[in-house]
Motif scaffolding. Structure first.
Motif, PDB file in Angstrom:
ATOM      1  N   LEU A  78       5.267 -19.328  16.220  1.00 28.26           N
ATOM      2  CA  LEU A  78       5.934 -18.069  15.945  1.00 28.26           C
ATOM      3  C   LEU A  78       4.899 -17.074  15.445  1.00 28.26           C
ATOM      4  CD1 LEU A  78       8.642 -16.459  15.441  1.00 28.26           C
ATOM      5  CD2 LEU A  78       8.503 -17.317  13.099  1.00 28.26           C
ATOM      6  N   ILE A  79       4.848 -15.918  16.101  1.00 30.53           N
ATOM      7  CA  ILE A  79       3.906 -14.875  15.679  1.00 30.53           C
ATOM      8  C   ILE A  79       4.713 -13.694  15.154  1.00 30.53           C
ATOM      9  CG2 ILE A  79       2.019 -13.367  16.393  1.00 30.53           C
ATOM     10  CD1 ILE A  79       1.429 -16.360  16.680  1.00 30.53           C
ATOM     11  N   ARG A  80       4.390 -13.280  13.950  1.00 28.72           N
ATOM     12  CA  ARG A  80       5.065 -12.099  13.408  1.00 28.72           C
ATOM     13  C   ARG A  80       4.061 -10.953  13.369  1.00 28.72           C
ATOM     14  NH1 ARG A  80       8.506 -13.593   8.169  1.00 28.72           N
ATOM     15  NH2 ARG A  80       6.506 -14.175   7.280  1.00 28.72           N
ATOM     16  N   ILE A  81       4.482  -9.802  13.822  1.00 32.38           N
ATOM     17  CA  ILE A  81       3.610  -8.630  13.759  1.00 32.38           C
ATOM     18  C   ILE A  81       3.989  -7.853  12.505  1.00 32.38           C
ATOM     19  CG2 ILE A  81       3.022  -6.418  14.848  1.00 32.38           C
ATOM     20  CD1 ILE A  81       3.860  -9.471  16.913  1.00 32.38           C
ATOM     21  N   VAL A  82       2.989  -7.685  11.632  1.00 31.48           N
ATOM     22  CA  VAL A  82       3.249  -7.148  10.301  1.00 31.48           C
ATOM     23  C   VAL A  82       2.498  -5.835  10.113  1.00 31.48           C
ATOM     24  CG1 VAL A  82       3.196  -7.715   7.839  1.00 31.48           C
ATOM     25  CG2 VAL A  82       3.342  -9.547   9.515  1.00 31.48           C
ATOM     26  N   SER A  83       3.161  -4.874   9.533  1.00 31.18           N
ATOM     27  CA  SER A  83       2.511  -3.580   9.308  1.00 31.18           C
ATOM     28  C   SER A  83       1.718  -3.622   8.011  1.00 31.18           C
ATOM     29  CB  SER A  83       3.555  -2.475   9.235  1.00 31.18           C
ATOM     30  OG  SER A  83       4.200  -2.552   7.990  1.00 31.18           O
ATOM     31  N   GLN A  84       0.946  -2.577   7.738  1.00 31.34           N
ATOM     32  CA  GLN A  84       0.077  -2.603   6.558  1.00 31.34           C
ATOM     33  C   GLN A  84       0.865  -2.594   5.262  1.00 31.34           C
ATOM     34  OE1 GLN A  84      -1.962   1.325   7.091  1.00 31.34           O
ATOM     35  NE2 GLN A  84      -1.363   1.534   4.967  1.00 31.34           N
ATOM     36  N   SER A  85       2.099  -2.169   5.332  1.00 32.80           N
ATOM     37  CA  SER A  85       2.910  -2.206   4.122  1.00 32.80           C
ATOM     38  C   SER A  85       3.657  -3.529   4.008  1.00 32.80           C
ATOM     39  CB  SER A  85       3.890  -1.047   4.102  1.00 32.80           C
ATOM     40  OG  SER A  85       4.727  -1.118   5.229  1.00 32.80           O
ATOM     41  N   HIS A  86       3.186  -4.521   4.746  1.00 30.70           N
ATOM     42  CA  HIS A  86       3.727  -5.868   4.703  1.00 30.70           C
ATOM     43  C   HIS A  86       5.184  -5.952   5.146  1.00 30.70           C
ATOM     44  CE1 HIS A  86       0.385  -8.219   2.830  1.00 30.70           C
ATOM     45  NE2 HIS A  86      -0.039  -6.980   2.735  1.00 30.70           N
ATOM     46  N   THR A  87       5.527  -5.068   6.074  1.00 27.97           N
ATOM     47  CA  THR A  87       6.853  -5.164   6.670  1.00 27.97           C
ATOM     48  C   THR A  87       6.703  -5.891   8.006  1.00 27.97           C
ATOM     49  OG1 THR A  87       7.233  -2.980   5.785  1.00 27.97           O
ATOM     50  CG2 THR A  87       8.878  -3.828   7.329  1.00 27.97           C
ATOM     51  N   VAL A  88       7.536  -6.877   8.227  1.00 28.18           N
ATOM     52  CA  VAL A  88       7.489  -7.567   9.510  1.00 28.18           C
ATOM     53  C   VAL A  88       8.193  -6.683  10.539  1.00 28.18           C
ATOM     54  CG1 VAL A  88       8.153  -9.615  10.790  1.00 28.18           C
ATOM     55  CG2 VAL A  88       7.504  -9.805   8.397  1.00 28.18           C
ATOM     56  N   LEU A  89       7.461  -6.301  11.611  1.00 27.46           N
ATOM     57  CA  LEU A  89       8.049  -5.371  12.585  1.00 27.46           C
ATOM     58  C   LEU A  89       8.873  -6.105  13.624  1.00 27.46           C
ATOM     59  CD1 LEU A  89       4.971  -3.059  13.028  1.00 27.46           C
ATOM     60  CD2 LEU A  89       6.990  -2.683  11.618  1.00 27.46           C
ATOM     61  N   LEU A  99       0.814  -1.204   0.000  1.00 31.39           N
ATOM     62  CA  LEU A  99       0.000   0.000   0.000  1.00 31.39           C
ATOM     63  C   LEU A  99       0.851   1.257   0.000  1.00 31.39           C
ATOM     64  CD1 LEU A  99      -2.833  -1.057   2.432  1.00 31.39           C
ATOM     65  CD2 LEU A  99      -2.858  -1.022  -0.035  1.00 31.39           C
ATOM     66  N   SER A 100       2.047   1.171   0.576  1.00 28.58           N
ATOM     67  CA  SER A 100       2.834   2.399   0.611  1.00 28.58           C
ATOM     68  C   SER A 100       3.341   2.771  -0.775  1.00 28.58           C
ATOM     69  CB  SER A 100       3.978   2.284   1.615  1.00 28.58           C
ATOM     70  OG  SER A 100       4.778   1.185   1.303  1.00 28.58           O
ATOM     71  N   SER A 101       3.655   1.762  -1.608  1.00 28.78           N
ATOM     72  CA  SER A 101       4.077   2.157  -2.962  1.00 28.78           C
ATOM     73  C   SER A 101       2.888   2.610  -3.792  1.00 28.78           C
ATOM     74  CB  SER A 101       4.888   1.065  -3.664  1.00 28.78           C
ATOM     75  OG  SER A 101       4.251  -0.161  -3.604  1.00 28.78           O
ATOM     76  N   ILE A 102       1.710   2.059  -3.514  1.00 27.07           N
ATOM     77  CA  ILE A 102       0.504   2.552  -4.197  1.00 27.07           C
ATOM     78  C   ILE A 102       0.288   4.019  -3.832  1.00 27.07           C
ATOM     79  CG2 ILE A 102      -2.021   2.417  -4.231  1.00 27.07           C
ATOM     80  CD1 ILE A 102      -1.595  -0.109  -5.339  1.00 27.07           C
ATOM     81  N   LYS A 103       0.430   4.297  -2.538  1.00 31.86           N
ATOM     82  CA  LYS A 103       0.229   5.660  -2.062  1.00 31.86           C
ATOM     83  C   LYS A 103       1.220   6.613  -2.709  1.00 31.86           C
ATOM     84  CE  LYS A 103      -1.881   6.299   2.427  1.00 31.86           C
ATOM     85  NZ  LYS A 103      -1.730   6.015   3.848  1.00 31.86           N
ATOM     86  N   MET A 104       2.436   6.113  -2.867  1.00 30.15           N
ATOM     87  CA  MET A 104       3.495   6.962  -3.392  1.00 30.15           C
ATOM     88  C   MET A 104       3.279   7.258  -4.883  1.00 30.15           C
ATOM     89  SD  MET A 104       7.573   6.362  -3.140  1.00 30.15           S
ATOM     90  CE  MET A 104       7.391   5.037  -2.031  1.00 30.15           C
ATOM     91  N   LEU A 105       2.820   6.247  -5.629  1.00 28.12           N
ATOM     92  CA  LEU A 105       2.787   6.375  -7.077  1.00 28.12           C
ATOM     93  C   LEU A 105       1.455   6.859  -7.646  1.00 28.12           C
ATOM     94  CD1 LEU A 105       4.660   3.173  -8.200  1.00 28.12           C
ATOM     95  CD2 LEU A 105       5.249   5.487  -8.852  1.00 28.12           C
ATOM     96  N   CYS A 106       0.370   6.411  -7.015  1.00 27.58           N
ATOM     97  CA  CYS A 106      -0.904   6.568  -7.704  1.00 27.58           C
ATOM     98  C   CYS A 106      -1.632   7.821  -7.261  1.00 27.58           C
ATOM     99  CB  CYS A 106      -1.803   5.368  -7.430  1.00 27.58           C
ATOM    100  SG  CYS A 106      -0.990   3.833  -7.821  1.00 27.58           S
ATOM    101  N   ASN A 107      -2.484   8.346  -8.137  1.00 32.56           N
ATOM    102  CA  ASN A 107      -3.359   9.414  -7.692  1.00 32.56           C
ATOM    103  C   ASN A 107      -4.814   8.980  -7.603  1.00 32.56           C
ATOM    104  OD1 ASN A 107      -3.615   9.383 -10.487  1.00 32.56           O
ATOM    105  ND2 ASN A 107      -2.251  11.138 -10.710  1.00 32.56           N
TER     106      ASN A 107
END
Lengths: 410, 283
Positions: free
Chosen positions: A321-332, A229-237
């Motif tokens: 194992l639990i991974r906490i992931v942000s909306q931009s699919h980055t594992v925090l 979503l972050s690259s969508i936000k960056m590129l798209c209007n």
């Protein structure tokens, strides 16, 4: 002046599920017979919306159903949606790889699609030969490729390897070369699938920069599909949201992303029933008082509840194992615990003041280290952290990262 | 300006029966050239003998045929030296078989490219026919060299005949026939894989049903009609007739072959065009 670049009307695509086998010929004959006597295709009337998780009655589904939208010239349109929402099907129909079942697409200008980079690379041919090969597959003629050759080589950074067969290239080099060729195409409409997910950080930056140039500087229309979503936000209007093959929202990027995330929050509570011996049968987030919730404030503790179903003895060798992931699919960050025989309920508590405002989800893995993986649930338990208190609230809208850290000032 | 007329691309499920779109194929002519180059260049990459392989294959096949069919089975060669007779048949037959075999797996072999990018699909089978044409010309050269040897050393009587002019036409016919059949088969195999198995031994059997290793004249007159149903008969007999003359050949057979070829080619193109749109969903 009418500056519509793409106009999509009533676009639908039907797929047949299950195996193509003995039923095929009878359906074909039936379809042909209806056509001969001038009736409508009988299989177009049936078919259900494409919801993967529920068992359907029909073996026909609509991967896309009555999609209508327009894209203006020079617009960068993001297409978002969950896995299986029909994004890739839409791109395939747009790039003429497969035909629609109903409806039409009208476009102004040459369409080039980048569903994959390096399509048609032949491993035995040299980099130079493959640039010509790939360029012509994408619709350039050889004079166009020739005039762009130096730029492409420089962009990909493969000068030394130009006359070496591509099979000797590293995978990164192949991808860079593929993207470089695609980036130097000059179509009026460019369709891009998640090809940016490859390559190293430096190259990704270069690729996104190039995409921005293409759309902003040169005024070309771009259709862009990504989970990021972050690259969508960056590129798209502008953006559209697909859900189960239907277009549910279109408009500005922020609105559509908002809607996408809120529809995700409905799927916070995860339940499953599987045949495998060891799996997560239930997972959800809840508040300290025990009530299930998907909204927390920064000062709340986030409790994650997991129910494990097992039909085997694992003698403390298996881990959750639990991974906490942000909306931009980055594992925090990740949290791990050992599974105990006989214990079915596990609870993970994320302390207050850990996560900042934003949307998050979990990734659960049950595995036996170095032996096997029993279960892997991607993208479950979507939850949201809202900022109810004073800390950083004056920085609303400014990216302050995802995690608060313990620190001291002096 | 009329609003309806200015769309460059319209994608819709319905299209006319024979929308060949020759203009589009012309736009992609450089791709056709690249495909031909790729096939040719990669054919002998990392081999020691390189392009020599184009010669070795027909030479060895001819030797085997001479031993088996001429010496052991004693099948007539119409008074021609067996080497020339078989080489002539093999050269043109191999071209047909290669075109048919390769075009009949076009959709299967190119799934990964076809699934990712659009270009006129017809380019692929066309490139196969053309790159095999290069191979055919090299092998024809071999045939002419050996013919020259027989004429100069073995005193074979050979005259340059007007009928040699039909050779290009014959090659065109056999290419269209292979292409047409192959396109029909590759289209149907996307749905019904059975045809693929049929083809695998079918091509081999077809060779025995065509006058490749025997002349038409060695068959009893009353069974000729059976062989003449096969459109390849006219072309193969015509090919030998063009070089060596003879009595067994009539232009009627060739005209029949030409008509069948054109019909097969049109049907093949039609089925191929119909399939290319949606084959990704069924392959």
């Amino acid at each position: 002046m009418d500056d519509t670049a793409i106009k999509i009307e009533q676009l639908s695509k039907q797929y047949r599920l299950g195996e193509l086998g003995t039923g095929t010929i009878s359906h074909d004959i039936n379809r042909w017979w209806h056509k001969m006597i001038g009736k409508e295709d009988p299989y177009l009337k049936i078919g259900e919306t494409n919801d993967r998780s529920t068992q359907g009655n029909s073996s026909y589904v609509w991967a896309l159903k009555d999609i209508n939208f327009e894209v203006k010239q020079g617009e960068v349109l993001g297409i978002i949606g969950k896995n299986g929402a029909g994004k890739s099907t839409l791109l395939k129909v747009l790039s003429k790889v497969t035909g629609p079942t109903k409806g039409s697409i009208k476009a102004q200008g040459r369409i080039a699609s980048l569903l994959e980079v390096g399509t048609g690379f032949h491993p035995e041919m040299t980099g130079r030969e493959n640039i010509f090969m790939n360029g012509t597959i994408m619709g350039m003629n050889r004079h166009e490729v020739k005039s762009k050759l130096d730029e492409i080589v420089e962009f990909a950074g493969v000068e030394r390897y130009l006359d070496t067969p591509v099979k000797r290239y590293s995978s990164g080099m192949t991808v860079r070369l593929g993207f470089a060729i695609a980036a130097h195409l000059e179509p009026e409409i460019l369709i891009v699938d998640e090809v940016l997910a490859v390559g190293d950080a430096e190259f990704q930056k270069k690729a996104i920069g190039k995409m921005q140039d293409v759309s902003k500087g040169e005024g070309r229309t771009v259709l862009f599909v990504s989970h990021n979503l972050s690259s969508i936000k960056m590129l798209c209007n502008k953006a559209i949201l697909l859900e189960n093959g239907q277009l549910t929202q279109s408009g500005t990027v922020d609105n559509v992303i908002q809607k996408y995330l809120s529809s995700n929050l409905e799927s916070n509570h995860y339940r499953a029933k599987k045949e495998t011996p060891l799996y997560v049968s239930e997972a959800y987030t809840k508040k300290v008082d025990g009530s299930a919730s998907d909204q927390f404030s920064c000062t709340d503790q986030v409790s994650c509840y997991f129910k494990i179903s097992s039909q085997m003895a694992f003698k403390g060798q298996c881990k959750l194992l639990i991974r906490i992931v942000s909306q931009s699919h980055t594992v925090l960050f990740s949290c791990e615990t050992e599974l105990i025989d006989g214990k079915t309920s596990y609870e993970l508590t994320i302390p207050n003041n850990t996560l900042t405002k934003g949307e998050y989800h979990l990734d659960c893995i049950i595995y036996h280290p170095a032996v096997t993986q029993y279960d892997h649930i991607k993208d479950c338990c979507y939850f949201q952290i809202i900022n109810n208190n004073e800390s950083f609230s004056h920085l609303e809208g400014f990216d302050i990262g995802n995690v608060y850290n313990q620190h001291t000032w002096s | 300006m009329n609003k309806k007329e200015k769309w460059d691309t319209i994608i819709s499920p319905h299209h006319s029966l024979l929308s060949l779109n020759i203009k589009e194929i012309w736009q992609y002519r450089d791709l056709l050239r690249m495909f031909v180059k790729r096939d040719f260049v990669t054919y002998y990459k990392q081999t020691i003998l390189g392009p020599l392989w184009f010669f070795i294959q027909p030479i060895f096949t001819t030797i085997i045929y001479v031993v088996v069919f001429s010496r052991i089975a004693k099948i007539s060669t119409d008074g021609l030296p067996p080497v020339l007779f078989y080489l002539c048949g093999i050269t043109i037959w191999n071209y047909f078989a290669d075109c048919l075999n390769k075009t009949s797996t076009v959709f299967k072999d190119n799934q990964s490219i076809f699934g990712k990018v659009y270009f006129p699909r017809l380019i692929t089978p066309m490139s196969i026919v053309i790159s095999n044409l290069i191979k055919l010309s090299i092998q024809l050269l071999l045939f002419i060299l050996i013919l020259a040897y027989y004429v100069s050393v073995e005193n074979l009587t050979f005259e340059i005949r007007v009928e040699l002019l039909i050779v290009p036409l014959l090659i065109l016919l056999i290419a269209l026939l292979g292409l047409g059949l192959g396109m029909a088969i590759t289209s149907l195999t996307t749905r019904y894989r059975d045809l693929f198995f049929l083809l695998q031994f079918g091509v081999q059997l077809l060779m025995y049903a065509s006058p490749v290793i025997y002349p038409l004249s060695s068959i009893p007159e009353k069974h000729h009609w059976l062989l003449k149903i096969n459109p390849l008969t006219g072309i193969l007999e015509g090919f030998r007739f063009a070089f060596f003359g003879g009595v067994g050949f009539s232009y009627d057979t060739l005209i029949y072959s030409a008509i069948v070829t054109i019909i097969v080619f049109i049907i093949g193109t039609f089925i191929f065009n119909k399939t290319e749109k949606n084959f990704m969903d069924t392959v």
